[in-house]
Design a protein around this motif. Structure first.
Motif, PDB file in Angstrom:
ATOM      1  N   GLN A   1       0.821  -1.212   0.000  1.00  0.00           N
ATOM      2  CA  GLN A   1       0.000   0.000   0.000  1.00  0.00           C
ATOM      3  C   GLN A   1       0.859   1.269   0.000  1.00  0.00           C
ATOM      4  OE1 GLN A   1      -2.417  -0.362   3.498  1.00  0.00           O
ATOM      5  NE2 GLN A   1      -3.692  -1.987   2.656  1.00  0.00           N
ATOM      6  N   HIS A   2       2.095   1.167  -0.466  1.00  0.00           N
ATOM      7  CA  HIS A   2       3.011   2.318  -0.464  1.00  0.00           C
ATOM      8  C   HIS A   2       3.118   2.927   0.923  1.00  0.00           C
ATOM      9  CE1 HIS A   2       3.926   2.280  -4.677  1.00  0.00           C
ATOM     10  NE2 HIS A   2       2.670   2.431  -5.035  1.00  0.00           N
ATOM     11  N   ASP A   3       3.489   2.116   1.886  1.00  0.00           N
ATOM     12  CA  ASP A   3       3.598   2.560   3.272  1.00  0.00           C
ATOM     13  C   ASP A   3       4.712   3.600   3.410  1.00  0.00           C
ATOM     14  OD1 ASP A   3       3.918   2.789   6.054  1.00  0.00           O
ATOM     15  OD2 ASP A   3       3.218   0.737   6.358  1.00  0.00           O
ATOM     16  N   HIS A   4       4.386   4.750   3.988  1.00  0.00           N
ATOM     17  CA  HIS A   4       5.373   5.830   4.154  1.00  0.00           C
ATOM     18  C   HIS A   4       6.353   5.552   5.286  1.00  0.00           C
ATOM     19  CE1 HIS A   4       3.594   8.508   1.185  1.00  0.00           C
ATOM     20  NE2 HIS A   4       2.409   8.215   1.684  1.00  0.00           N
TER      21      HIS A   4
ATOM     22  N   ASN B   1       8.863   5.151  -0.698  1.00  0.00           N
ATOM     23  CA  ASN B   1       9.220   6.537  -0.418  1.00  0.00           C
ATOM     24  C   ASN B   1      10.531   6.573   0.365  1.00  0.00           C
ATOM     25  OD1 ASN B   1       9.427   9.192   0.445  1.00  0.00           O
ATOM     26  ND2 ASN B   1       7.229   9.430   0.757  1.00  0.00           N
ATOM     27  N   ARG B   2      11.581   7.066  -0.274  1.00  0.00           N
ATOM     28  CA  ARG B   2      12.898   7.067   0.355  1.00  0.00           C
ATOM     29  C   ARG B   2      13.161   8.281   1.245  1.00  0.00           C
ATOM     30  NH1 ARG B   2      13.527   3.470  -3.634  1.00  0.00           N
ATOM     31  NH2 ARG B   2      15.319   2.051  -3.564  1.00  0.00           N
ATOM     32  N   ARG B   3      12.258   9.225   1.268  1.00  0.00           N
ATOM     33  CA  ARG B   3      12.510  10.449   2.020  1.00  0.00           C
ATOM     34  C   ARG B   3      12.815  10.169   3.495  1.00  0.00           C
ATOM     35  NH1 ARG B   3       8.490  15.478   1.477  1.00  0.00           N
ATOM     36  NH2 ARG B   3       9.527  15.480  -0.551  1.00  0.00           N
ATOM     37  N   GLY B   4      12.036   9.292   4.106  1.00  0.00           N
ATOM     38  CA  GLY B   4      12.231   9.003   5.528  1.00  0.00           C
ATOM     39  C   GLY B   4      13.536   8.296   5.840  1.00  0.00           C
ATOM     40  N   ALA B   5      14.181   7.735   4.819  1.00  0.00           N
ATOM     41  CA  ALA B   5      15.440   7.019   5.046  1.00  0.00           C
ATOM     42  C   ALA B   5      16.599   7.983   5.288  1.00  0.00           C
ATOM     43  CB  ALA B   5      15.758   6.123   3.854  1.00  0.00           C
TER      44      ALA B   5
ATOM     45  N   GLU C   1       1.167  -0.292   7.874  1.00  0.00           N
ATOM     46  CA  GLU C   1       0.486   0.503   8.893  1.00  0.00           C
ATOM     47  C   GLU C   1      -1.016   0.222   8.807  1.00  0.00           C
ATOM     48  OE1 GLU C   1       0.482   3.322  11.983  1.00  0.00           O
ATOM     49  OE2 GLU C   1       2.192   2.504  10.898  1.00  0.00           O
ATOM     50  N   GLY C   2      -1.613  -0.167   9.903  1.00  0.00           N
ATOM     51  CA  GLY C   2      -3.056  -0.439   9.924  1.00  0.00           C
ATOM     52  C   GLY C   2      -3.364  -1.919   9.879  1.00  0.00           C
TER      53      GLY C   2
ATOM     54  N   ALA D   1       4.240   1.672  12.414  1.00  0.00           N
ATOM     55  CA  ALA D   1       5.074   0.558  11.954  1.00  0.00           C
ATOM     56  C   ALA D   1       6.563   0.869  12.087  1.00  0.00           C
ATOM     57  CB  ALA D   1       4.736   0.229  10.499  1.00  0.00           C
ATOM     58  N   GLY D   2       6.942   2.122  11.857  1.00  0.00           N
ATOM     59  CA  GLY D   2       8.345   2.488  12.015  1.00  0.00           C
ATOM     60  C   GLY D   2       8.794   2.390  13.460  1.00  0.00           C
ATOM     61  N   VAL D   3       7.918   2.788  14.382  1.00  0.00           N
ATOM     62  CA  VAL D   3       8.232   2.677  15.809  1.00  0.00           C
ATOM     63  C   VAL D   3       8.329   1.213  16.209  1.00  0.00           C
ATOM     64  CG1 VAL D   3       7.386   3.152  18.137  1.00  0.00           C
ATOM     65  CG2 VAL D   3       7.179   4.899  16.356  1.00  0.00           C
ATOM     66  N   ALA D   4       7.378   0.406  15.751  1.00  0.00           N
ATOM     67  CA  ALA D   4       7.391  -1.026  16.070  1.00  0.00           C
ATOM     68  C   ALA D   4       8.679  -1.674  15.598  1.00  0.00           C
ATOM     69  CB  ALA D   4       6.183  -1.714  15.425  1.00  0.00           C
ATOM     70  N   ALA D   5       9.130  -1.303  14.401  1.00  0.00           N
ATOM     71  CA  ALA D   5      10.370  -1.875  13.875  1.00  0.00           C
ATOM     72  C   ALA D   5      11.552  -1.531  14.771  1.00  0.00           C
ATOM     73  CB  ALA D   5      10.615  -1.365  12.453  1.00  0.00           C
TER      74      ALA D   5
END
Length: 206
Positions: free
Chosen positions: A65-68, A94-98, A155-156, A184-188
């Motif tokens: 789902q193209h998770d951000h 989306n690579r911006r968050g990386a 996410e979701g 999801a990022g926090v969970a990871a």
């Protein structure tokens, strides 16, 4: 002070010797988001040194789902020197968050959950799915395999049915509030750090 440049300027004085140094960075300064130990290093030299220090766990995240959050997951995987990151599903993300950490991380794509699980088996990795579903073991009390791939869902909806079926172990994260799930990022980050606490040599941290 707000607005000051990050990193360091041109190397003062006589340049250091070593093939790992980048002449352009020495001349112009190094404004990258890297630890001080890698200042002025060529990118391929940084990757080579990280490869020498990487841990035994991999990270995977489903991308249907193209998770951000994927960029955040990659950035955290870099911080904990995961051996590789696997994107399952859509190839684009989306690579911006990386924050450009994807340049220092090995990233592999798998079009389906089935192909991802097959790769994990060939690499001798236990698949650890992360999802707050019935039958999951609390990660706070679980023992994570040293050689494993930590698999996260979107996410979701969380992990797909195929991902849960392919997992050797399902773990959950203890929550105490009103929300059904956490980012999801926090969970990871939580689960990667659980692996670090159990298996990493903390004397090797920066």
């Amino acid at each position: 002070m707000f607005g000051e440049p990050v990193g360091v300027g041109p190397w003062p004085g006589e340049w250091p010797a070593g093939a790992h140094y980048d002449p352009d960075l020495l001349a112009d300064g190094d404004r990258r988001n890297v630890v001080d130990a890698y200042r002025y290093w060529r990118r391929d030299a940084v990757v080579a040194d990280l490869d020498r220090r990487r841990h035994g766990f991999h990270v995977a995240i489903e991308n249907f789902q193209h998770d951000h959050n994927i960029g955040t997951v990659v950035r955290t995987a870099n911080a904990f020197t995961a051996r590789a990151v696997h994107i399952v599903g859509r190839k684009r993300w989306n690579r911006r968050g990386a924050m450009v950490t994807d340049r220092y991380q090995h990233i592999h794509h798998h079009p389906t959950v089935e192909s991802f699980v097959e790769t994990a088996r060939l690499l001798g990795l236990a698949v650890v799915g992360v999802d707050n579903t019935p039958g999951s073991v609390p990660v706070e009390s679980a023992s994570l395999p040293r050689d494993c791939v930590l698999l996260f869902g979107q996410e979701g909806p969380g992990l797909t049915d195929e991902a849960r079926a392919g997992a050797d172990l399902l773990v959950s994260i203890a929550q105490f509030g009103s929300t059904r799930s956490i980012n999801a990022g926090v969970a990871a980050g939580i689960v990667m750090h659980a692996w670090i606490r159990e298996h990493a040599d903390l004397t090797q941290a920066w």
